[in-house]
Motif scaffolding. Sequence first.
Motif, PDB file in Angstrom:
ATOM      1  N   MET A  46       3.798  12.784  -3.472  1.00  0.00           N
ATOM      2  CA  MET A  46       4.226  11.439  -3.094  1.00  0.00           C
ATOM      3  C   MET A  46       3.181  10.447  -3.591  1.00  0.00           C
ATOM      4  O   MET A  46       1.997  10.556  -3.255  1.00  0.00           O
ATOM      5  CB  MET A  46       4.409  11.313  -1.581  1.00  0.00           C
ATOM      6  N   ARG A  47       3.619   9.503  -4.425  1.00  0.00           N
ATOM      7  CA  ARG A  47       2.693   8.526  -5.010  1.00  0.00           C
ATOM      8  C   ARG A  47       2.614   7.273  -4.135  1.00  0.00           C
ATOM      9  O   ARG A  47       3.631   6.749  -3.670  1.00  0.00           O
ATOM     10  CB  ARG A  47       3.126   8.154  -6.418  1.00  0.00           C
ATOM     11  N   TYR A  48       1.390   6.808  -3.933  1.00  0.00           N
ATOM     12  CA  TYR A  48       1.128   5.591  -3.169  1.00  0.00           C
ATOM     13  C   TYR A  48       0.502   4.550  -4.084  1.00  0.00           C
ATOM     14  O   TYR A  48      -0.365   4.866  -4.912  1.00  0.00           O
ATOM     15  CB  TYR A  48       0.173   5.880  -2.011  1.00  0.00           C
ATOM     16  N   LEU A  49       0.920   3.304  -3.900  1.00  0.00           N
ATOM     17  CA  LEU A  49       0.408   2.194  -4.702  1.00  0.00           C
ATOM     18  C   LEU A  49      -0.346   1.216  -3.810  1.00  0.00           C
ATOM     19  O   LEU A  49       0.140   0.865  -2.727  1.00  0.00           O
ATOM     20  CB  LEU A  49       1.561   1.457  -5.386  1.00  0.00           C
ATOM     21  N   PRO A  50      -1.526   0.732  -4.253  1.00  0.00           N
ATOM     22  CA  PRO A  50      -2.211  -0.328  -3.511  1.00  0.00           C
ATOM     23  C   PRO A  50      -1.527  -1.663  -3.817  1.00  0.00           C
ATOM     24  O   PRO A  50      -1.483  -2.091  -4.979  1.00  0.00           O
ATOM     25  CB  PRO A  50      -3.637  -0.280  -4.064  1.00  0.00           C
ATOM     26  N   VAL A  51      -0.992  -2.293  -2.799  1.00  0.00           N
ATOM     27  CA  VAL A  51      -0.195  -3.504  -3.023  1.00  0.00           C
ATOM     28  C   VAL A  51      -0.544  -4.564  -1.975  1.00  0.00           C
ATOM     29  O   VAL A  51      -1.130  -4.274  -0.927  1.00  0.00           O
ATOM     30  CB  VAL A  51       1.324  -3.210  -2.971  1.00  0.00           C
ATOM     31  N   ALA A  52      -0.130  -5.780  -2.284  1.00  0.00           N
ATOM     32  CA  ALA A  52      -0.294  -6.895  -1.358  1.00  0.00           C
ATOM     33  C   ALA A  52       0.731  -7.962  -1.715  1.00  0.00           C
ATOM     34  O   ALA A  52       1.324  -7.940  -2.800  1.00  0.00           O
ATOM     35  CB  ALA A  52      -1.710  -7.461  -1.437  1.00  0.00           C
ATOM     36  N   ALA A  53       0.940  -8.890  -0.802  1.00  0.00           N
ATOM     37  CA  ALA A  53       1.781 -10.045  -1.116  1.00  0.00           C
ATOM     38  C   ALA A  53       1.066 -10.923  -2.143  1.00  0.00           C
ATOM     39  O   ALA A  53      -0.168 -10.990  -2.165  1.00  0.00           O
ATOM     40  CB  ALA A  53       2.059 -10.836   0.159  1.00  0.00           C
ATOM     41  N   PRO A  54       1.815 -11.594  -3.044  1.00  0.00           N
ATOM     42  CA  PRO A  54       1.174 -12.403  -4.091  1.00  0.00           C
ATOM     43  C   PRO A  54       0.191 -13.431  -3.548  1.00  0.00           C
ATOM     44  O   PRO A  54      -0.921 -13.573  -4.069  1.00  0.00           O
ATOM     45  CB  PRO A  54       2.360 -13.072  -4.790  1.00  0.00           C
ATOM     46  N   GLY A  55       0.581 -14.150  -2.497  1.00  0.00           N
ATOM     47  CA  GLY A  55      -0.312 -15.164  -1.929  1.00  0.00           C
ATOM     48  C   GLY A  55      -1.562 -14.547  -1.339  1.00  0.00           C
ATOM     49  O   GLY A  55      -2.661 -15.108  -1.462  1.00  0.00           O
ATOM     50  N   PHE A  56      -1.410 -13.402  -0.692  1.00  0.00           N
ATOM     51  CA  PHE A  56      -2.566 -12.712  -0.122  1.00  0.00           C
ATOM     52  C   PHE A  56      -3.513 -12.271  -1.223  1.00  0.00           C
ATOM     53  O   PHE A  56      -4.732 -12.436  -1.112  1.00  0.00           O
ATOM     54  CB  PHE A  56      -2.085 -11.501   0.678  1.00  0.00           C
ATOM     55  N   ALA A  57      -2.955 -11.703  -2.288  1.00  0.00           N
ATOM     56  CA  ALA A  57      -3.791 -11.227  -3.396  1.00  0.00           C
ATOM     57  C   ALA A  57      -4.559 -12.385  -4.027  1.00  0.00           C
ATOM     58  O   ALA A  57      -5.753 -12.262  -4.354  1.00  0.00           O
ATOM     59  CB  ALA A  57      -2.931 -10.533  -4.437  1.00  0.00           C
ATOM     60  N   ALA A  58      -3.890 -13.534  -4.197  1.00  0.00           N
ATOM     61  CA  ALA A  58      -4.558 -14.676  -4.810  1.00  0.00           C
ATOM     62  C   ALA A  58      -5.705 -15.184  -3.939  1.00  0.00           C
ATOM     63  O   ALA A  58      -6.736 -15.640  -4.449  1.00  0.00           O
ATOM     64  CB  ALA A  58      -3.545 -15.795  -5.047  1.00  0.00           C
ATOM     65  N   ALA A  59      -5.531 -15.098  -2.632  1.00  0.00           N
ATOM     66  CA  ALA A  59      -6.541 -15.636  -1.721  1.00  0.00           C
ATOM     67  C   ALA A  59      -7.680 -14.671  -1.453  1.00  0.00           C
ATOM     68  O   ALA A  59      -8.828 -15.093  -1.255  1.00  0.00           O
ATOM     69  CB  ALA A  59      -5.876 -16.024  -0.392  1.00  0.00           C
ATOM     70  N   HIS A  60      -7.391 -13.359  -1.435  1.00  0.00           N
ATOM     71  CA  HIS A  60      -8.377 -12.389  -0.949  1.00  0.00           C
ATOM     72  C   HIS A  60      -8.857 -11.380  -1.998  1.00  0.00           C
ATOM     73  O   HIS A  60      -9.937 -10.809  -1.830  1.00  0.00           O
ATOM     74  CB  HIS A  60      -7.801 -11.602   0.233  1.00  0.00           C
ATOM     75  N   VAL A  61      -8.058 -11.126  -3.033  1.00  0.00           N
ATOM     76  CA  VAL A  61      -8.414 -10.051  -3.960  1.00  0.00           C
ATOM     77  C   VAL A  61      -8.832 -10.663  -5.288  1.00  0.00           C
ATOM     78  O   VAL A  61      -8.061 -10.753  -6.246  1.00  0.00           O
ATOM     79  CB  VAL A  61      -7.241  -9.060  -4.134  1.00  0.00           C
ATOM     80  N   THR A  62     -10.068 -11.111  -5.344  1.00  0.00           N
ATOM     81  CA  THR A  62     -10.632 -11.686  -6.562  1.00  0.00           C
ATOM     82  C   THR A  62     -11.953 -10.991  -6.860  1.00  0.00           C
ATOM     83  O   THR A  62     -12.667 -10.551  -5.952  1.00  0.00           O
ATOM     84  CB  THR A  62     -10.875 -13.194  -6.394  1.00  0.00           C
ATOM     85  N   GLY A  63     -12.275 -10.869  -8.128  1.00  0.00           N
ATOM     86  CA  GLY A  63     -13.498 -10.191  -8.522  1.00  0.00           C
ATOM     87  C   GLY A  63     -13.309  -8.682  -8.522  1.00  0.00           C
ATOM     88  O   GLY A  63     -12.168  -8.181  -8.515  1.00  0.00           O
ATOM     89  N   PRO A  64     -14.407  -7.903  -8.539  1.00  0.00           N
ATOM     90  CA  PRO A  64     -14.306  -6.441  -8.538  1.00  0.00           C
ATOM     91  C   PRO A  64     -13.456  -5.950  -7.366  1.00  0.00           C
ATOM     92  O   PRO A  64     -13.637  -6.396  -6.227  1.00  0.00           O
ATOM     93  CB  PRO A  64     -15.760  -5.988  -8.415  1.00  0.00           C
ATOM     94  N   LEU A  65     -12.548  -5.023  -7.658  1.00  0.00           N
ATOM     95  CA  LEU A  65     -11.555  -4.623  -6.658  1.00  0.00           C
ATOM     96  C   LEU A  65     -12.201  -3.998  -5.429  1.00  0.00           C
ATOM     97  O   LEU A  65     -11.817  -4.311  -4.292  1.00  0.00           O
ATOM     98  CB  LEU A  65     -10.551  -3.657  -7.289  1.00  0.00           C
ATOM     99  N   ALA A  66     -13.161  -3.084  -5.616  1.00  0.00           N
ATOM    100  CA  ALA A  66     -13.769  -2.412  -4.465  1.00  0.00           C
ATOM    101  C   ALA A  66     -14.430  -3.425  -3.528  1.00  0.00           C
ATOM    102  O   ALA A  66     -14.280  -3.341  -2.301  1.00  0.00           O
ATOM    103  CB  ALA A  66     -14.787  -1.378  -4.933  1.00  0.00           C
ATOM    104  N   ALA A  67     -15.141  -4.375  -4.088  1.00  0.00           N
ATOM    105  CA  ALA A  67     -15.809  -5.384  -3.267  1.00  0.00           C
ATOM    106  C   ALA A  67     -14.801  -6.285  -2.565  1.00  0.00           C
ATOM    107  O   ALA A  67     -14.970  -6.643  -1.390  1.00  0.00           O
ATOM    108  CB  ALA A  67     -16.752  -6.222  -4.133  1.00  0.00           C
ATOM    109  N   ALA A  68     -13.717  -6.635  -3.282  1.00  0.00           N
ATOM    110  CA  ALA A  68     -12.701  -7.499  -2.682  1.00  0.00           C
ATOM    111  C   ALA A  68     -12.007  -6.807  -1.517  1.00  0.00           C
ATOM    112  O   ALA A  68     -11.782  -7.411  -0.455  1.00  0.00           O
ATOM    113  CB  ALA A  68     -11.680  -7.901  -3.747  1.00  0.00           C
ATOM    114  N   LEU A  69     -11.654  -5.521  -1.700  1.00  0.00           N
ATOM    115  CA  LEU A  69     -10.953  -4.793  -0.638  1.00  0.00           C
ATOM    116  C   LEU A  69     -11.869  -4.467   0.532  1.00  0.00           C
ATOM    117  O   LEU A  69     -11.389  -4.195   1.640  1.00  0.00           O
ATOM    118  CB  LEU A  69     -10.345  -3.508  -1.208  1.00  0.00           C
TER     119      LEU A  69
END
Length: 297
Positions: free
Chosen positions: A163-186
Amino acid sequence: MEPRELPLDQVRTLLAVVDEGTFDAAAAALHVTPSAVSQRVKALEQRTGRVLLQRTKPVRPTESGEVLVRFARQLARLERDARGELGMSGAGEPTRVSVAVNADSLATWFLGALTGLPEVFVELRREDEDHTAALLREGLVMAAVTSAPDPVPGCSVRALGRMRYLPVAAPGFAAAHVTGPLAAALARAPVMVFDRVDDFQDGFVRRLGGAGASALRHYVPTSEGFVDAVTAGLGWGMVPEAQAEPRLREGRLVRLGGRESWVDVPLYWQQWKLDSPALVAVAEAVARTAGGVLRLP
């Protein structure tokens, strides 16, 4: 009587105590006195040389007790199957199979396996795929969808797929919170978690080189509620591909880390080693359905 024989009335009594939770309730279910129940359990413990029950409320089997509880359930299953083949089953005795299954499989593909099974009724126990094998070991279910490739004693195992899982978020959430290196952002961004034993999101961040996901957590203990909460922008999360893909196409979710960012969880079917027609029918239906939905083992 041979010293090593297991008196079936004592074994059935042990099962009744575990199922009912107390000696008094077991006595009422068996239509005997509590003293008789206690004597049977003590006699079985003396015969096996093991403590079989933790005298708690409710009563719980010890590790040795789990072996006998599993044996008792298997014995009951074989007895029902034999009575059915002999035409001795009553009208109120459906063929029932108990199965432990993880929430994501239940929400995405497992129920499709149960359609078209004639006169087989399934009792489902929902549990994380890392813990369903424990229900088998305790004798609480006859089969399980699990992430454990090593068979529980007395059980067979077969690979179902990944079973494959994808790391996902809402577009607005990603724009606000997931910037820069992914590990640090998450490690900073609010995250969705199934329950307090769910380590999946933390494990993904550790794979990226971080220490784990953020301590800002929303707990949503249903598969459908989890993906709805991610879509609503409460946090990011690891979502099964089957649930994520339609929302990705609609633009309601975005992938984090690009198309090469995913985690596969191998799933296995474990079941009691019983010549039970009902159990065989369920196992074949589950394997067939999984083969058309999950990625190859």
